[in-house]
Structures are given as structure tokens and as C-alpha cells.
Scaffold this motif. Sequence first.
Motif, PDB file in Angstrom:
ATOM      1  N   LYS A  35      13.337  52.563 -22.027  1.00 51.14           N
ATOM      2  CA  LYS A  35      12.086  52.427 -21.288  1.00 51.14           C
ATOM      3  C   LYS A  35      12.016  51.032 -20.684  1.00 51.14           C
ATOM      4  O   LYS A  35      12.127  50.026 -21.395  1.00 51.14           O
ATOM      5  CB  LYS A  35      10.881  52.670 -22.205  1.00 51.14           C
ATOM      6  N   ILE A  36      11.829  50.977 -19.378  1.00 46.64           N
ATOM      7  CA  ILE A  36      11.863  49.707 -18.658  1.00 46.64           C
ATOM      8  C   ILE A  36      10.480  49.400 -18.076  1.00 46.64           C
ATOM      9  O   ILE A  36       9.900  50.208 -17.354  1.00 46.64           O
ATOM     10  CB  ILE A  36      12.897  49.740 -17.511  1.00 46.64           C
ATOM     11  N   PHE A  37       9.961  48.231 -18.418  1.00 46.57           N
ATOM     12  CA  PHE A  37       8.722  47.727 -17.824  1.00 46.57           C
ATOM     13  C   PHE A  37       9.023  46.438 -17.075  1.00 46.57           C
ATOM     14  O   PHE A  37      10.061  45.809 -17.293  1.00 46.57           O
ATOM     15  CB  PHE A  37       7.665  47.465 -18.906  1.00 46.57           C
ATOM     16  N   GLN A  38       8.115  46.035 -16.229  1.00 48.47           N
ATOM     17  CA  GLN A  38       8.331  44.818 -15.453  1.00 48.47           C
ATOM     18  C   GLN A  38       8.195  43.559 -16.299  1.00 48.47           C
ATOM     19  O   GLN A  38       8.691  42.491 -15.924  1.00 48.47           O
ATOM     20  CB  GLN A  38       7.355  44.780 -14.273  1.00 48.47           C
ATOM     21  N   TYR A  83       9.283  44.181 -30.491  1.00 45.93           N
ATOM     22  CA  TYR A  83      10.375  44.593 -31.380  1.00 45.93           C
ATOM     23  C   TYR A  83      10.603  46.098 -31.312  1.00 45.93           C
ATOM     24  O   TYR A  83      11.752  46.558 -31.178  1.00 45.93           O
ATOM     25  CB  TYR A  83      10.043  44.174 -32.813  1.00 45.93           C
ATOM     26  N   GLN A  84       9.536  46.862 -31.377  1.00 41.83           N
ATOM     27  CA  GLN A  84       9.665  48.318 -31.359  1.00 41.83           C
ATOM     28  C   GLN A  84      10.273  48.809 -30.050  1.00 41.83           C
ATOM     29  O   GLN A  84      11.075  49.748 -30.036  1.00 41.83           O
ATOM     30  CB  GLN A  84       8.294  48.969 -31.573  1.00 41.83           C
ATOM     31  N   LEU A  85       9.897  48.189 -28.967  1.00 47.28           N
ATOM     32  CA  LEU A  85      10.461  48.585 -27.674  1.00 47.28           C
ATOM     33  C   LEU A  85      11.976  48.382 -27.663  1.00 47.28           C
ATOM     34  O   LEU A  85      12.727  49.234 -27.181  1.00 47.28           O
ATOM     35  CB  LEU A  85       9.804  47.786 -26.545  1.00 47.28           C
ATOM     36  N   ASP A  86      12.425  47.269 -28.212  1.00 42.46           N
ATOM     37  CA  ASP A  86      13.850  46.971 -28.245  1.00 42.46           C
ATOM     38  C   ASP A  86      14.616  47.911 -29.167  1.00 42.46           C
ATOM     39  O   ASP A  86      15.733  48.345 -28.847  1.00 42.46           O
ATOM     40  CB  ASP A  86      14.085  45.529 -28.703  1.00 42.46           C
ATOM     41  N   MET A 108     -11.736  47.540 -40.619  1.00 42.06           N
ATOM     42  CA  MET A 108     -10.641  48.315 -40.039  1.00 42.06           C
ATOM     43  C   MET A 108     -10.901  48.682 -38.579  1.00 42.06           C
ATOM     44  O   MET A 108      -9.959  48.932 -37.827  1.00 42.06           O
ATOM     45  CB  MET A 108     -10.398  49.577 -40.864  1.00 42.06           C
ATOM     46  N   LEU A 109     -12.182  48.720 -38.183  1.00 40.77           N
ATOM     47  CA  LEU A 109     -12.481  48.978 -36.774  1.00 40.77           C
ATOM     48  C   LEU A 109     -11.844  47.940 -35.865  1.00 40.77           C
ATOM     49  O   LEU A 109     -11.469  48.236 -34.727  1.00 40.77           O
ATOM     50  CB  LEU A 109     -13.995  48.988 -36.542  1.00 40.77           C
ATOM     51  N   PHE A 110     -11.715  46.700 -36.370  1.00 38.75           N
ATOM     52  CA  PHE A 110     -11.102  45.655 -35.547  1.00 38.75           C
ATOM     53  C   PHE A 110      -9.684  46.059 -35.155  1.00 38.75           C
ATOM     54  O   PHE A 110      -9.268  45.894 -34.002  1.00 38.75           O
ATOM     55  CB  PHE A 110     -11.060  44.323 -36.300  1.00 38.75           C
ATOM     56  N   PHE A 111      -8.937  46.584 -36.125  1.00 34.23           N
ATOM     57  CA  PHE A 111      -7.545  46.950 -35.874  1.00 34.23           C
ATOM     58  C   PHE A 111      -7.437  48.166 -34.963  1.00 34.23           C
ATOM     59  O   PHE A 111      -6.440  48.331 -34.257  1.00 34.23           O
ATOM     60  CB  PHE A 111      -6.815  47.211 -37.199  1.00 34.23           C
ATOM     61  N   ASN A 112      -8.450  49.035 -35.004  1.00 39.93           N
ATOM     62  CA  ASN A 112      -8.425  50.212 -34.133  1.00 39.93           C
ATOM     63  C   ASN A 112      -8.290  49.831 -32.666  1.00 39.93           C
ATOM     64  O   ASN A 112      -7.690  50.551 -31.871  1.00 39.93           O
ATOM     65  CB  ASN A 112      -9.682  51.058 -34.328  1.00 39.93           C
ATOM     66  N   ASN A 113      -8.886  48.696 -32.282  1.00 42.59           N
ATOM     67  CA  ASN A 113      -8.779  48.282 -30.889  1.00 42.59           C
ATOM     68  C   ASN A 113      -7.351  47.924 -30.511  1.00 42.59           C
ATOM     69  O   ASN A 113      -6.960  48.018 -29.349  1.00 42.59           O
ATOM     70  CB  ASN A 113      -9.714  47.098 -30.602  1.00 42.59           C
ATOM     71  N   GLY A 114      -6.553  47.518 -31.507  1.00 50.08           N
ATOM     72  CA  GLY A 114      -5.146  47.253 -31.247  1.00 50.08           C
ATOM     73  C   GLY A 114      -4.423  48.497 -30.755  1.00 50.08           C
ATOM     74  O   GLY A 114      -3.486  48.406 -29.942  1.00 50.08           O
ATOM     75  N   LYS A 115      -4.859  49.651 -31.223  1.00 49.84           N
ATOM     76  CA  LYS A 115      -4.260  50.911 -30.766  1.00 49.84           C
ATOM     77  C   LYS A 115      -4.481  51.090 -29.271  1.00 49.84           C
ATOM     78  O   LYS A 115      -3.557  51.491 -28.540  1.00 49.84           O
ATOM     79  CB  LYS A 115      -4.881  52.078 -31.532  1.00 49.84           C
ATOM     80  N   THR A 116      -5.690  50.777 -28.805  1.00 47.84           N
ATOM     81  CA  THR A 116      -5.981  50.919 -27.380  1.00 47.84           C
ATOM     82  C   THR A 116      -5.171  49.925 -26.555  1.00 47.84           C
ATOM     83  O   THR A 116      -4.609  50.273 -25.505  1.00 47.84           O
ATOM     84  CB  THR A 116      -7.489  50.728 -27.126  1.00 47.84           C
ATOM     85  N   VAL A 117      -5.092  48.671 -27.018  1.00 48.84           N
ATOM     86  CA  VAL A 117      -4.291  47.661 -26.333  1.00 48.84           C
ATOM     87  C   VAL A 117      -2.842  48.118 -26.226  1.00 48.84           C
ATOM     88  O   VAL A 117      -2.225  48.070 -25.147  1.00 48.84           O
ATOM     89  CB  VAL A 117      -4.361  46.307 -27.067  1.00 48.84           C
ATOM     90  N   ALA A 118      -2.286  48.586 -27.334  1.00 52.57           N
ATOM     91  CA  ALA A 118      -0.877  48.987 -27.361  1.00 52.57           C
ATOM     92  C   ALA A 118      -0.606  50.144 -26.412  1.00 52.57           C
ATOM     93  O   ALA A 118       0.395  50.157 -25.679  1.00 52.57           O
ATOM     94  CB  ALA A 118      -0.478  49.359 -28.786  1.00 52.57           C
ATOM     95  N   ASN A 119      -1.483  51.144 -26.418  1.00 50.28           N
ATOM     96  CA  ASN A 119      -1.289  52.303 -25.550  1.00 50.28           C
ATOM     97  C   ASN A 119      -1.405  51.930 -24.076  1.00 50.28           C
ATOM     98  O   ASN A 119      -0.636  52.431 -23.244  1.00 50.28           O
ATOM     99  CB  ASN A 119      -2.287  53.401 -25.907  1.00 50.28           C
ATOM    100  N   LEU A 120      -2.352  51.072 -23.749  1.00 49.79           N
ATOM    101  CA  LEU A 120      -2.473  50.641 -22.361  1.00 49.79           C
ATOM    102  C   LEU A 120      -1.211  49.920 -21.894  1.00 49.79           C
ATOM    103  O   LEU A 120      -0.732  50.127 -20.776  1.00 49.79           O
ATOM    104  CB  LEU A 120      -3.696  49.738 -22.195  1.00 49.79           C
ATOM    105  N   ILE A 121      -0.651  49.085 -22.749  1.00 49.54           N
ATOM    106  CA  ILE A 121       0.568  48.351 -22.385  1.00 49.54           C
ATOM    107  C   ILE A 121       1.742  49.310 -22.211  1.00 49.54           C
ATOM    108  O   ILE A 121       2.458  49.265 -21.197  1.00 49.54           O
ATOM    109  CB  ILE A 121       0.883  47.285 -23.442  1.00 49.54           C
ATOM    110  N   TYR A 122       1.949  50.173 -23.179  1.00 54.30           N
ATOM    111  CA  TYR A 122       3.089  51.096 -23.120  1.00 54.30           C
ATOM    112  C   TYR A 122       2.912  52.197 -22.068  1.00 54.30           C
ATOM    113  O   TYR A 122       3.881  52.856 -21.693  1.00 54.30           O
ATOM    114  CB  TYR A 122       3.305  51.738 -24.490  1.00 54.30           C
ATOM    115  N   SER A 123       1.677  52.406 -21.590  1.00 54.33           N
ATOM    116  CA  SER A 123       1.454  53.452 -20.588  1.00 54.33           C
ATOM    117  C   SER A 123       2.091  53.127 -19.237  1.00 54.33           C
ATOM    118  O   SER A 123       2.307  54.017 -18.412  1.00 54.33           O
ATOM    119  CB  SER A 123      -0.050  53.670 -20.380  1.00 54.33           C
ATOM    120  N   GLY A 124       2.333  51.845 -19.000  1.00 54.05           N
ATOM    121  CA  GLY A 124       2.891  51.425 -17.721  1.00 54.05           C
ATOM    122  C   GLY A 124       1.862  51.246 -16.622  1.00 54.05           C
ATOM    123  O   GLY A 124       2.214  50.876 -15.486  1.00 54.05           O
ATOM    124  N   VAL A 125       0.592  51.472 -16.930  1.00 53.89           N
ATOM    125  CA  VAL A 125      -0.434  51.392 -15.895  1.00 53.89           C
ATOM    126  C   VAL A 125      -0.530  49.987 -15.300  1.00 53.89           C
ATOM    127  O   VAL A 125      -0.890  49.814 -14.127  1.00 53.89           O
ATOM    128  CB  VAL A 125      -1.800  51.861 -16.449  1.00 53.89           C
TER     129      VAL A 125
END
Length: 403
Positions: A320-323, A311-314, A266-283
Motif C-alpha cells: 500500500k503506497i501513500f504520498q 510500523y504496521q504499514l511497513d 477509554m473514550l479518549f483512545f476511541n478517537n485514535g481509531k478515527t484518526v487511524a482510519n482517516l489516514i489509512y483511507s487515503g482521503v
Amino acid sequence: MPTEALGETLDRPQAKSSIKIIDADTHLTEPHDMWIKRAPASIRDRVPQVKMLNGVRCWVIDGDKSIGTGAHPNSAVLKEGGKVRDLDQFLALQFEQVHAGSSNVKERLKVMDEAGIYAQIVYPNILGFGGQMAAKVDPALRLATVQIYNDAMAEIQEESGQRLFPMALLPWWDMKEAVKETERCIAMGMKGININSDPHTSRDENGDLIPDLGHEHWYPLWEVCNDKKLPINFHIGASETSIDWMGQQGWPSLPRDLRSGISGAMLFFNNGKTVANLIYSGVLDRYKDLKFVSVESGIGWVPFLMEALDYQLDEIAETKIFQKRPSEYFKSNFYACFWFEKKDVSDMLHKVGIDNCLFETDFPHPTSLYPIDNLEERLASLTQEDRAKVLSTNAARLYNIAI
């Protein structure tokens, strides 16, 4: 990287592989005197070291704070070869029982040569995969502990003849010091930084919660990494909240080794949380050249997560608009590491993106590939160019490793 260098990658006629393989995730079993012999006399008794604590051999910091009960070497590879695959036997191992290549540079290079591996990226054990264990003490000792670690890692990189590349730990609890340490490590020739994935669950020296990685608090660090093309690595279990070897994922009715197996997966999937947050953060709209690496997390979850984020963004955040589309940020700014995945792995590499995948072994941890063999056979359905990318040239470009 010059095209001549890429050509050289495919030319190793006497090696087990025709490719100069770069292993993107390995670990160092820290020698017991690593901090002591480098620390000034004023803090020599307080830096991380192995001693008896309440009758038990432990890694301790600040004299009496355990950061490793049992002083476990975090290596499952035995001194004379072979690997322990039983949890209780693994947890009973001591430094003297495990392979010298776990900690010694010359012996590590022998293991690499036997396996046909040209270079390795190296991560810590004792201070936590994201350096979180150093946060247990006062700011001055925290900083010294991290700086001494990085000094030792720069020495290892040099001693290895530029074949071992440890990622720098940061004093992430202090932004000014984190930037200074990043610049210092760049000057020492280090090739990337290792970040705590959940700093917002920790407090700074004033007792205030540290902002998460998407907050403008981190912009000074991102500016340095963006300008210097320095990759930012987040290893599974790189925070106090994300690491969970035994407890929360497996049901109480299961034996400890099976609970540990579930937690590790399950630790493998935890990293997906970090990836997702970085993407949605707009940084990544602000710092377009940042490169993040999800370390020791596998790759199979990536296509599903990217489709889900799109899908979730849509469906629930259309204002919320990203480039770019969320999945496009992964293609431009992220890497993931594979090692144990074999079933349809070539197809999965294409789905994730050949240019976004790195190979690792996790040596010498329990889940590591050891012995390491048949690397190219596992990728037989890939073209030679694509095999070279995922086994070597992607990592060489990312970490600026001469091959």
C-alpha cells in the motif's frame, strides 16, 4: 493571519494571562426552549423539548421519544460556584441547580473573563456530541432539528461578540443536505463542522447503511471543507457506537462510578481509531488541505499511535503506497486537544507537535478544568512563542478567529 494579530495575542497586560487563550472544547447546556421558540408551528410539538414522560422529566423529540431521561443539564458546575465530583450527585442535578454560565451567553462570558479566556469553541449535549440523537426520527424532523440548532448557535456566536464559536451540526445521514447545511452555516459565519465519527453504523432514510468517512460518498463534503478551509471536528462519543459512559469498559464487579471513570478514559483512545482510519483511507492524498480535530481526547496517545501506524504499514501492508508516512499526515492534517495532562506535558506537546495541539477545558462537564487557573505555569518550560501557539494562535488560525 497577519503578524500584527499574532503580536496582539501576547499583549493583554490586564488579563490573568498574557495570551488570548482559546478554549477548543466547551459545551452548551441547551436552554429548554431553544427549539420550541424557533420552530414553525407545524412542528413545535415535535422538536426537542423538556416535558414529563412516564412521570419523569425528560428531553424528548417527536413528542414521546426520550433523548435525555431526567433532562440532565450535563453540567457539573454549581449555580453558586464549585463543582460536583460524585457521579450520583452529578446525575441528580437539574437545570435550575447548575451555573448560569452553562447556558447563558452573558454569564458564560463572565466565567471566561474571570479565567482569562478570550474565546471558546462550543459543542452540543442533547443531540449527542456528533448529532447522533437527531437520527431517531423521520428525515424532515431530523433536518429541521439540526437547522434550528445551527440557527441558535449562529445567534449565540453573534450575541457573544465573536467570542463563542459553536461548531455546526450536520444532517450527516443525507449527503446533499449535509453539503447544503455546511454552506448555509459558512454563510452564517460559523467556523467549523462537527461530524459523526462512525456514520457507517447508521442507516439512511432508505434503510441502507451509510458509507464510512473514507468512502467516496463523502467527497462532496470534503471538497467544500477543503476549498473553504473549514475544520472538521470529531468529539469523543460522537456516534452511537463510540459513546459508552457506563457499560462496556469497566468490569461488572466495579461500582458504577469507577466503571464510568474507566469508560470515560477509554473514550479518549476511541478517537485514535478515527484518526487511524482517516489516514489509512487515503482521503488525505486527494484532499490535502483537510483539517481534522480530535476533540476531548488528550494527546498522550498520539506519538505511540503514529509510530504504530508507521510500523504496521511497513510490516503487514508494504504494497500500500501513500504520498506520506502515516505519522506525517498527522503533522499536516490533524489537531488534538489537551486539558488534564500535566506530567511532562510540555515534552509531550513537542512529541505530538507544537503546531498540532490545542488547549481545552471541557467546561462545564464533570471532567472539565474548573476552576481554571495556572494555565501558563503548567507550560512553564515552553517558550513564550510555543505557549502562545498551543493556548491561542493554533486555534485562531484553524478556526479563523480574529485575535
